[in-house]
Scaffold this active site. Structure first.
Site, mmCIF file in Angstrom:
data_model
loop_
_atom_site.group_PDB
_atom_site.id
_atom_site.type_symbol
_atom_site.label_atom_id
_atom_site.label_comp_id
_atom_site.label_asym_id
_atom_site.label_seq_id
_atom_site.Cartn_x
_atom_site.Cartn_y
_atom_site.Cartn_z
ATOM 1 N N LYS A 125 2.400 -5.551 -10.640
ATOM 2 C CA LYS A 125 2.273 -4.889 -9.333
ATOM 3 C C LYS A 125 3.537 -5.163 -8.540
ATOM 4 O O LYS A 125 3.925 -6.327 -8.350
ATOM 5 C CB LYS A 125 1.045 -5.414 -8.579
ATOM 6 C CG LYS A 125 0.934 -4.895 -7.137
ATOM 7 C CD LYS A 125 -0.350 -5.374 -6.446
ATOM 8 C CE LYS A 125 -0.346 -5.019 -4.952
ATOM 9 N NZ LYS A 125 -1.537 -5.520 -4.236
ATOM 10 N N ASP A 130 3.181 -5.209 1.767
ATOM 11 C CA ASP A 130 1.863 -4.592 1.915
ATOM 12 C C ASP A 130 1.393 -4.728 3.354
ATOM 13 O O ASP A 130 0.844 -5.759 3.745
ATOM 14 C CB ASP A 130 0.872 -5.255 0.952
ATOM 15 C CG ASP A 130 -0.522 -4.643 1.040
ATOM 16 O OD1 ASP A 130 -0.674 -3.581 1.683
ATOM 17 O OD2 ASP A 130 -1.455 -5.226 0.441
ATOM 18 N N LYS A 159 -3.358 -4.357 8.045
ATOM 19 C CA LYS A 159 -3.836 -5.731 8.038
ATOM 20 C C LYS A 159 -3.789 -6.268 9.468
ATOM 21 O O LYS A 159 -2.777 -6.140 10.145
ATOM 22 C CB LYS A 159 -2.961 -6.582 7.108
ATOM 23 C CG LYS A 159 -3.186 -6.259 5.632
ATOM 24 C CD LYS A 159 -2.325 -7.108 4.720
ATOM 25 C CE LYS A 159 -2.498 -6.712 3.266
ATOM 26 N NZ LYS A 159 -3.839 -7.027 2.719
ATOM 27 N N ASP A 180 3.671 -9.592 -2.415
ATOM 28 C CA ASP A 180 2.804 -8.638 -3.106
ATOM 29 C C ASP A 180 3.483 -7.955 -4.298
ATOM 30 O O ASP A 180 2.911 -7.076 -4.929
ATOM 31 C CB ASP A 180 2.268 -7.600 -2.106
ATOM 32 C CG ASP A 180 0.863 -7.146 -2.440
ATOM 33 O OD1 ASP A 180 0.188 -7.833 -3.214
ATOM 34 O OD2 ASP A 180 0.455 -6.094 -1.919
ATOM 35 N N ASP A 235 -5.576 -0.149 2.088
ATOM 36 C CA ASP A 235 -5.108 -1.502 1.785
ATOM 37 C C ASP A 235 -5.424 -1.894 0.338
ATOM 38 O O ASP A 235 -4.946 -2.914 -0.144
ATOM 39 C CB ASP A 235 -5.734 -2.503 2.763
ATOM 40 C CG ASP A 235 -4.992 -3.834 2.795
ATOM 41 O OD1 ASP A 235 -3.890 -3.912 2.204
ATOM 42 O OD2 ASP A 235 -5.518 -4.789 3.401
ATOM 43 N N GLU A 282 -4.123 -0.770 -2.269
ATOM 44 C CA GLU A 282 -3.028 0.076 -2.774
ATOM 45 C C GLU A 282 -2.530 -0.366 -4.145
ATOM 46 O O GLU A 282 -2.004 0.440 -4.904
ATOM 47 C CB GLU A 282 -1.858 0.051 -1.774
ATOM 48 C CG GLU A 282 -0.895 -1.137 -1.877
ATOM 49 C CD GLU A 282 -1.544 -2.485 -1.623
ATOM 50 O OE1 GLU A 282 -2.591 -2.523 -0.960
ATOM 51 O OE2 GLU A 282 -1.004 -3.508 -2.093
ATOM 52 N N ARG A 312 -4.034 -1.236 -6.853
ATOM 53 C CA ARG A 312 -4.711 -0.586 -7.990
ATOM 54 C C ARG A 312 -4.273 0.864 -8.133
ATOM 55 O O ARG A 312 -4.308 1.420 -9.225
ATOM 56 C CB ARG A 312 -6.235 -0.723 -7.812
ATOM 57 C CG ARG A 312 -6.776 -0.080 -6.579
ATOM 58 C CD ARG A 312 -8.185 -0.557 -6.229
ATOM 59 N NE ARG A 312 -8.196 -1.894 -5.630
ATOM 60 C CZ ARG A 312 -9.297 -2.529 -5.242
ATOM 61 N NH1 ARG A 312 -10.484 -1.969 -5.406
ATOM 62 N NH2 ARG A 312 -9.231 -3.727 -4.700
#
Ligand code: BES
Ligand code: MN
Ligand code: ZN
Length: 494
Positions: A261, A266, A273, A285, A344, A346, A348
């Site tokens: 990933k 993020d 967030k 992230d 959020d 994101e 996946r």
């Protein structure tokens, strides 16, 4: 710093600090150690008694010896119970010694450690890794040097490890990958972006002779990567789909993919967030991509007979007037439609298209690493990654690789029934389900994008980072996953 194997007898070694590893069930000094103690007029025995040293794993004590001695200081380090000895015990004990040696301003450090499993190569490698990983310090973002170069460890002698040069070289190569991963994760999101991640991949390709393909936004559009591009659409920075390939000379024994990933920041997207969510830590992230590139750097030097594809769909998850709306429907490159009920979730979405891409390469196995869910951290805490796979063979390969590397991992269930939580009224699936079992539904979501290839997903949201010093990891980015991935690839040679 040079780490070198040495066949010099313990009793003749000269240097600043001599470190001796002792088991919890054998702290009394026998044989060579008894002679050494005599040589230093009983100072070791006295130290053990005075400090009530029990040999507990990673406990250290030290003392000065008389000024005219060829050894200035003695360090004792506990190795725990002898029957519980693992490579990681040596790695951690070596790290503890290195820290003490550094504090003492030792330039020349000697190690007298026992062998794990009568295996001098694996033991020397673990000790060397522990020393190097513990001493690494990241000062890239300081304006001034933080320490005096003159007070650093220069030479490390591994006594009794004569002839183990290759094992130490292997340690150096692997550690170079771990440090790259740490640097990528530690660097803030204004320094590591999709563009610089692609540049890092290019630098590895050029330096070590790997093939590199970077798919730009238009290329990804042509492949129908709507899930990945949906995440990327609010960022001012272009997404980069990175595909780095290591091919051995001759016929590969296996063909594997490692996917990471690569969300370089993020924000959460429009499901932004909030306060207390740790948004300021979300530079981490891309920890999966960092481990992937770190593994690439190590594997390119180790040159196993295995073909490995290193893949990351790199982007930021940002907000702007052209951001995804919560509720948007995206179409991934396998044609599946996704209702984005939470922007959020994101990671996946980016992984979905990377998995479809890797699945088409005709490989023997795919492993993805991702800082995917807070739920995994709730389940397993900060130190342990979650392993999710329907494939028992891949599961045991990964568990074995992690056991040797000392990276903690725990297999979690892929409870198919929970996929019901991802049912959507409008699309094939939603990207998030209910909070309970959130790390499992994330894994079940990913599973929809792998059809042909044995696959495992590793959620590294916890262990990618440590707030305080932990074993051979300093506070900050750990480089989690690199050593495990290297072991997995090397293990596939057989
Ligand atoms: N990057 C986060 C997960 C994360 C959390 C990584 C903590 C590192 C430390 C991921 O993209 C995320 O935001 N996940 C959400 C999913 C939720 C919206 C279903 C989460 O875990 O809260
Ligand atoms: Mn997120
Ligand atoms: Zn994320």
């Amino acid at each position: 710093m040079t780490i070198q194997p040495s066949d010099q007898p313990l009793l003749e070694w000269a240097g600043d600090s001599l470190a001796i590893g002792l088991f919890e069930d054998a702290v009394e000094l026998t044989g060579e150690l008894a002679t050494l103690d005599q040589k230093f007029s009983g100072v070791l025995k006295e130290l053990i008694a005075e400090e009530e040293f029990k040999g507990k794993a990673n406990s250290t004590i030290f003392t000065r010896v008389n000024a005219d001695s060829p050894v200035r200081k003695l360090i004792l380090v506990g190795l725990g119970k002898s029957d519980a000895l693992k490579p990681d015990t040596l790695r951690r004990a070596a790290a503890a010694v290195a820290r003490v040696g550094k504090k003492q301003k030792s330039k020349i450090l000697g190690f007298s450690f026992p062998l794990w499993n009568n295996d001098p190569a694996a033991s020397a490698q673990a000790i060397a890794e522990g020393v190097e990983l513990a001493l690494y310090e990241d000062i890239r973002f300081k304006s001034e040097p933080v320490e005096d170069k003159g007070s650093q460890i220069e030479t490390v002698d591994l006594l009794g490890f004569g002839g183990q040069e290759a094992a130490i070289t292997r340690a150096n190569q692997i550690v170079s990958g771990v440090i790259l991963a740490r640097q990528l994760v530690a660097a803030p999101a204004n320094a590591v972006t999709p563009i610089t991640l692609a540049e890092t991949a290019q630098a590895i390709a050029t330096e070590h002779g790997l093939q590199l393909q970077i798919l730009e936004r238009e290329d990804c559009e042509k492949l129908g990567m709507g899930a990945f591009l949906g995440v990327a659409q609010a960022s001012d920075l272009p997404p980069k789909f990175i595909h780095l390939t290591y091919k051995p000379e001759g016929t590969p024994k296996k063909k594997l993919a490692i996917i990471g990933k690569g969300v370089t920041f993020d924000s959460g997207g429009l499901n932004i967030k909030g306060a207390g969510s740790g948004i300021e830590t979300m530079k981490m992230d891309m920890g999966g991509a960092a481990a992937t590139l770190g593994a690439a750097k190590a594997i390119a030097q180790l040159k196993p007979d295995v073909e490995v594809h290193f893949i990351s769909a790199a982007t930021e998850n940002m907000i702007s007037g052209h951001a995804m709306h919560p509720g948007d429907v995206l179409t991934a490159s396998n044609g599946k439609t996704i209702e984005v009920n939470n922007t959020d979730a994101e990671g996946r979405l980016t992984l979905a298209d990377a998995l479809v891409y890797a699945d088409k390469l005709g490989l023997d196995a795919i492993v993805d690493l991702a800082t995917l869910t807070g739920a995994n951290v709730i389940a397993l805490g900060d130190d342990i990654a979650g392993l999710y796979t329907p494939d028992d063979a891949v599961a045991s390969q990964i568990e074995k690789a992690a056991e040797t590397s000392g990276e903690k991992i725990w297999r979690m269930p892929m409870e198919e029934k929970y996929f019901e939580g991802l049912k959507s009224g409008i699309a094939d699936m939603k990207n998030t389900g209910p909070r309970p079992g959130g790390a499992i539904t994330a894994a079940l979501f990913l599973k929809q994008f792998v059809k042909e290839t044995p696959w495992a997903h590793i959620d590294i949201a916890g262990p990618v980072w440590t707030d305080k010093e932990n074993g051979y990891n300093g506070a900050g980015a750990t480089g989690y996953g690199v050593r495990m991935l290297v072991n997995w690839v090397l293990g596939s040679e057989e």
